[in-house]
Write a protein that holds these residues in place. Structure first.
Motif, PDB file in Angstrom:
ATOM      1  N   CYS A 121       0.975  -1.094  -0.099  1.00  0.00           N
ATOM      2  CA  CYS A 121      -0.079  -0.084  -0.055  1.00  0.00           C
ATOM      3  C   CYS A 121       0.887   1.141   0.120  1.00  0.00           C
ATOM      4  O   CYS A 121       1.561   1.693   0.993  1.00  0.00           O
ATOM      5  CB  CYS A 121      -1.059  -0.077   1.332  1.00  0.00           C
ATOM      6  N   PRO A 122       1.263   1.869  -1.289  1.00  0.00           N
ATOM      7  CA  PRO A 122       2.224   2.963  -1.173  1.00  0.00           C
ATOM      8  C   PRO A 122       1.754   4.136  -0.495  1.00  0.00           C
ATOM      9  O   PRO A 122       2.895   4.726   0.381  1.00  0.00           O
ATOM     10  CB  PRO A 122       2.087   3.140  -2.854  1.00  0.00           C
ATOM     11  N   ASN A 123       0.678   4.513  -0.505  1.00  0.00           N
ATOM     12  CA  ASN A 123       0.217   5.891   0.391  1.00  0.00           C
ATOM     13  C   ASN A 123       0.512   5.672   1.890  1.00  0.00           C
ATOM     14  O   ASN A 123       0.800   6.715   2.239  1.00  0.00           O
ATOM     15  CB  ASN A 123      -1.021   6.158  -0.008  1.00  0.00           C
ATOM     16  N   HIS A 124       0.094   4.435   2.388  1.00  0.00           N
ATOM     17  CA  HIS A 124       0.217   4.055   3.631  1.00  0.00           C
ATOM     18  C   HIS A 124       1.640   3.667   4.105  1.00  0.00           C
ATOM     19  O   HIS A 124       1.789   3.392   5.386  1.00  0.00           O
ATOM     20  CB  HIS A 124      -0.893   3.212   4.145  1.00  0.00           C
ATOM     21  N   ARG A 125       2.442   3.346   3.091  1.00  0.00           N
ATOM     22  CA  ARG A 125       3.708   2.573   3.232  1.00  0.00           C
ATOM     23  C   ARG A 125       3.493   1.405   4.226  1.00  0.00           C
ATOM     24  O   ARG A 125       4.180   1.126   5.134  1.00  0.00           O
ATOM     25  CB  ARG A 125       4.670   3.683   3.852  1.00  0.00           C
ATOM     26  N   HIS A 126       2.619   0.863   3.654  1.00  0.00           N
ATOM     27  CA  HIS A 126       2.191  -0.585   4.596  1.00  0.00           C
ATOM     28  C   HIS A 126       2.480  -1.936   3.778  1.00  0.00           C
ATOM     29  O   HIS A 126       2.039  -1.866   2.501  1.00  0.00           O
ATOM     30  CB  HIS A 126       0.824  -0.381   5.020  1.00  0.00           C
ATOM     31  N   VAL A 127       2.923  -3.016   4.291  1.00  0.00           N
ATOM     32  CA  VAL A 127       3.451  -4.155   3.461  1.00  0.00           C
ATOM     33  C   VAL A 127       2.790  -5.296   4.341  1.00  0.00           C
ATOM     34  O   VAL A 127       2.903  -5.212   5.453  1.00  0.00           O
ATOM     35  CB  VAL A 127       4.860  -4.420   3.302  1.00  0.00           C
ATOM     36  N   GLU A 128       2.229  -6.078   3.423  1.00  0.00           N
ATOM     37  CA  GLU A 128       1.592  -7.459   4.248  1.00  0.00           C
ATOM     38  C   GLU A 128       2.231  -8.621   3.251  1.00  0.00           C
ATOM     39  O   GLU A 128       2.124  -8.585   2.122  1.00  0.00           O
ATOM     40  CB  GLU A 128       0.330  -7.529   4.094  1.00  0.00           C
ATOM     41  N   LEU A 129       2.470  -9.628   3.776  1.00  0.00           N
ATOM     42  CA  LEU A 129       2.921 -10.977   3.333  1.00  0.00           C
ATOM     43  C   LEU A 129       1.913 -11.840   3.917  1.00  0.00           C
ATOM     44  O   LEU A 129       2.123 -12.436   5.177  1.00  0.00           O
ATOM     45  CB  LEU A 129       4.365 -11.333   3.335  1.00  0.00           C
ATOM     46  N   GLN A 130       1.020 -12.714   3.201  1.00  0.00           N
ATOM     47  CA  GLN A 130       0.311 -13.787   3.751  1.00  0.00           C
ATOM     48  C   GLN A 130      -0.480 -13.307   4.770  1.00  0.00           C
ATOM     49  O   GLN A 130      -0.694 -14.003   5.837  1.00  0.00           O
ATOM     50  CB  GLN A 130       1.176 -14.926   3.930  1.00  0.00           C
ATOM     51  N   GLY A 131      -1.020 -11.986   4.694  1.00  0.00           N
ATOM     52  CA  GLY A 131      -1.811 -11.446   5.666  1.00  0.00           C
ATOM     53  C   GLY A 131      -0.992 -11.032   6.940  1.00  0.00           C
ATOM     54  O   GLY A 131      -1.794 -10.392   7.827  1.00  0.00           O
ATOM     55  N   GLN A 132       0.201 -10.882   6.921  1.00  0.00           N
ATOM     56  CA  GLN A 132       1.037 -10.508   8.264  1.00  0.00           C
ATOM     57  C   GLN A 132       1.740  -9.152   7.706  1.00  0.00           C
ATOM     58  O   GLN A 132       2.316  -9.231   6.639  1.00  0.00           O
ATOM     59  CB  GLN A 132       1.884 -11.508   8.649  1.00  0.00           C
ATOM     60  N   THR A 133       1.691  -8.155   8.777  1.00  0.00           N
ATOM     61  CA  THR A 133       2.228  -7.101   8.485  1.00  0.00           C
ATOM     62  C   THR A 133       3.670  -7.373   8.509  1.00  0.00           C
ATOM     63  O   THR A 133       4.214  -7.844   9.590  1.00  0.00           O
ATOM     64  CB  THR A 133       1.771  -6.019   9.512  1.00  0.00           C
ATOM     65  N   ILE A 134       4.306  -6.737   7.786  1.00  0.00           N
ATOM     66  CA  ILE A 134       5.914  -6.851   7.569  1.00  0.00           C
ATOM     67  C   ILE A 134       6.358  -5.371   7.945  1.00  0.00           C
ATOM     68  O   ILE A 134       5.935  -4.134   7.104  1.00  0.00           O
ATOM     69  CB  ILE A 134       6.527  -6.804   5.971  1.00  0.00           C
ATOM     70  N   ASP A 135       7.420  -5.137   8.880  1.00  0.00           N
ATOM     71  CA  ASP A 135       7.682  -3.885   9.486  1.00  0.00           C
ATOM     72  C   ASP A 135       8.914  -3.402   8.626  1.00  0.00           C
ATOM     73  O   ASP A 135      10.017  -4.072   8.967  1.00  0.00           O
ATOM     74  CB  ASP A 135       7.872  -3.853  10.930  1.00  0.00           C
ATOM     75  N   LEU A 136       8.793  -2.590   7.828  1.00  0.00           N
ATOM     76  CA  LEU A 136      10.202  -2.020   6.903  1.00  0.00           C
ATOM     77  C   LEU A 136      10.711  -0.684   7.387  1.00  0.00           C
ATOM     78  O   LEU A 136       9.641   0.174   7.551  1.00  0.00           O
ATOM     79  CB  LEU A 136       9.651  -2.197   5.492  1.00  0.00           C
ATOM     80  N   LYS A 137      11.827  -0.500   7.132  1.00  0.00           N
ATOM     81  CA  LYS A 137      12.389   1.140   7.230  1.00  0.00           C
ATOM     82  C   LYS A 137      11.996   1.590   5.971  1.00  0.00           C
ATOM     83  O   LYS A 137      11.861   1.033   4.735  1.00  0.00           O
ATOM     84  CB  LYS A 137      13.838   0.846   7.393  1.00  0.00           C
ATOM     85  N   PRO A 138      12.054   3.065   6.135  1.00  0.00           N
ATOM     86  CA  PRO A 138      11.851   3.925   4.760  1.00  0.00           C
ATOM     87  C   PRO A 138      12.474   3.426   3.513  1.00  0.00           C
ATOM     88  O   PRO A 138      11.907   3.064   2.403  1.00  0.00           O
ATOM     89  CB  PRO A 138      11.811   5.243   5.180  1.00  0.00           C
ATOM     90  N   ALA A 139      13.818   3.364   3.517  1.00  0.00           N
ATOM     91  CA  ALA A 139      14.923   2.998   2.433  1.00  0.00           C
ATOM     92  C   ALA A 139      14.261   1.257   2.023  1.00  0.00           C
ATOM     93  O   ALA A 139      14.343   1.267   0.610  1.00  0.00           O
ATOM     94  CB  ALA A 139      16.011   3.062   2.732  1.00  0.00           C
ATOM     95  N   GLU A 140      13.958   0.514   3.067  1.00  0.00           N
ATOM     96  CA  GLU A 140      13.579  -0.941   2.540  1.00  0.00           C
ATOM     97  C   GLU A 140      12.313  -0.997   1.696  1.00  0.00           C
ATOM     98  O   GLU A 140      12.403  -1.559   0.725  1.00  0.00           O
ATOM     99  CB  GLU A 140      13.616  -1.771   3.820  1.00  0.00           C
ATOM    100  N   PHE A 141      11.506  -0.088   2.189  1.00  0.00           N
ATOM    101  CA  PHE A 141      10.056   0.041   1.593  1.00  0.00           C
ATOM    102  C   PHE A 141      10.174   0.507   0.220  1.00  0.00           C
ATOM    103  O   PHE A 141       9.705   0.121  -0.859  1.00  0.00           O
ATOM    104  CB  PHE A 141       9.123   0.749   2.448  1.00  0.00           C
ATOM    105  N   ASP A 142      10.986   1.686   0.014  1.00  0.00           N
ATOM    106  CA  ASP A 142      11.468   2.366  -1.341  1.00  0.00           C
ATOM    107  C   ASP A 142      11.887   1.305  -2.261  1.00  0.00           C
ATOM    108  O   ASP A 142      11.331   1.111  -3.505  1.00  0.00           O
ATOM    109  CB  ASP A 142      12.090   3.460  -1.102  1.00  0.00           C
ATOM    110  N   VAL A 143      12.860   0.485  -1.879  1.00  0.00           N
ATOM    111  CA  VAL A 143      13.446  -0.599  -2.727  1.00  0.00           C
ATOM    112  C   VAL A 143      12.479  -1.409  -3.158  1.00  0.00           C
ATOM    113  O   VAL A 143      12.244  -2.282  -4.277  1.00  0.00           O
ATOM    114  CB  VAL A 143      14.680  -1.228  -2.078  1.00  0.00           C
ATOM    115  N   LEU A 144      11.696  -2.107  -2.154  1.00  0.00           N
ATOM    116  CA  LEU A 144      10.400  -3.029  -2.732  1.00  0.00           C
ATOM    117  C   LEU A 144       9.503  -2.613  -3.317  1.00  0.00           C
ATOM    118  O   LEU A 144       9.170  -3.149  -4.573  1.00  0.00           O
ATOM    119  CB  LEU A 144       9.955  -3.565  -1.128  1.00  0.00           C
TER     120      LEU A 144
END
Length: 125
Positions: A34-57
């Protein structure tokens, strides 16, 4: 008149930054981003990423199945900075992403290394 223009520009900026209910969610396999909220889920579980990690992903997720060169990842994550090919910050972020996404670094299934080129996010791990 200048004050009205200034206030109008501030209002426009704020409204353009407002989150919309129909935000586009990127889905690559079982990975949801979810780019606007900078939220990532894998198999329904939230993955906590640092800003730069999120950007790369996010960069990788915008072109699943396509190799993104390390230099391009660096340029997009660090706009305006000169790319030093000895800089291993992208590799470090990929390593952290793999760990957080539980992608075995010895035999990755989600984020693949393309030797001498860059990285690729697989559509179906």
């Amino acid at each position: 008149f200048r004050r009205v223009l200034f206030r109008s520009s501030i209002h426009l900026r704020r409204s353009s930054n407002a989150k919309t209910p129909d935000e586009k969610v990127l889905q690559v396999g079982e990975l949801k981003i979810c780019p606007n909220h900078r939220h990532v889920e894998l198999q329904g579980q939230t993955i906590d990423l640092k800003p730069a990690e999120f950007d790369v992903l996010l960069i990788l997720a915008k072109s699943p199945g396509t190799t993104i060169h390390r230099a391009e990842l660096f340029r997009q994550v660090n706009p305006g900075e000169a790319c030093d090919f000895r800089d291993r910050s992208i590799d470090l972020r990929i390593s952290r992403l793999r760990r957080k996404l539980k992608d075995d670094p010895q035999k990755p299934q989600l984020i693949l290394s393309v030797r001498g080129n860059g990285y690729m996010l697989m559509d179906q791990p």
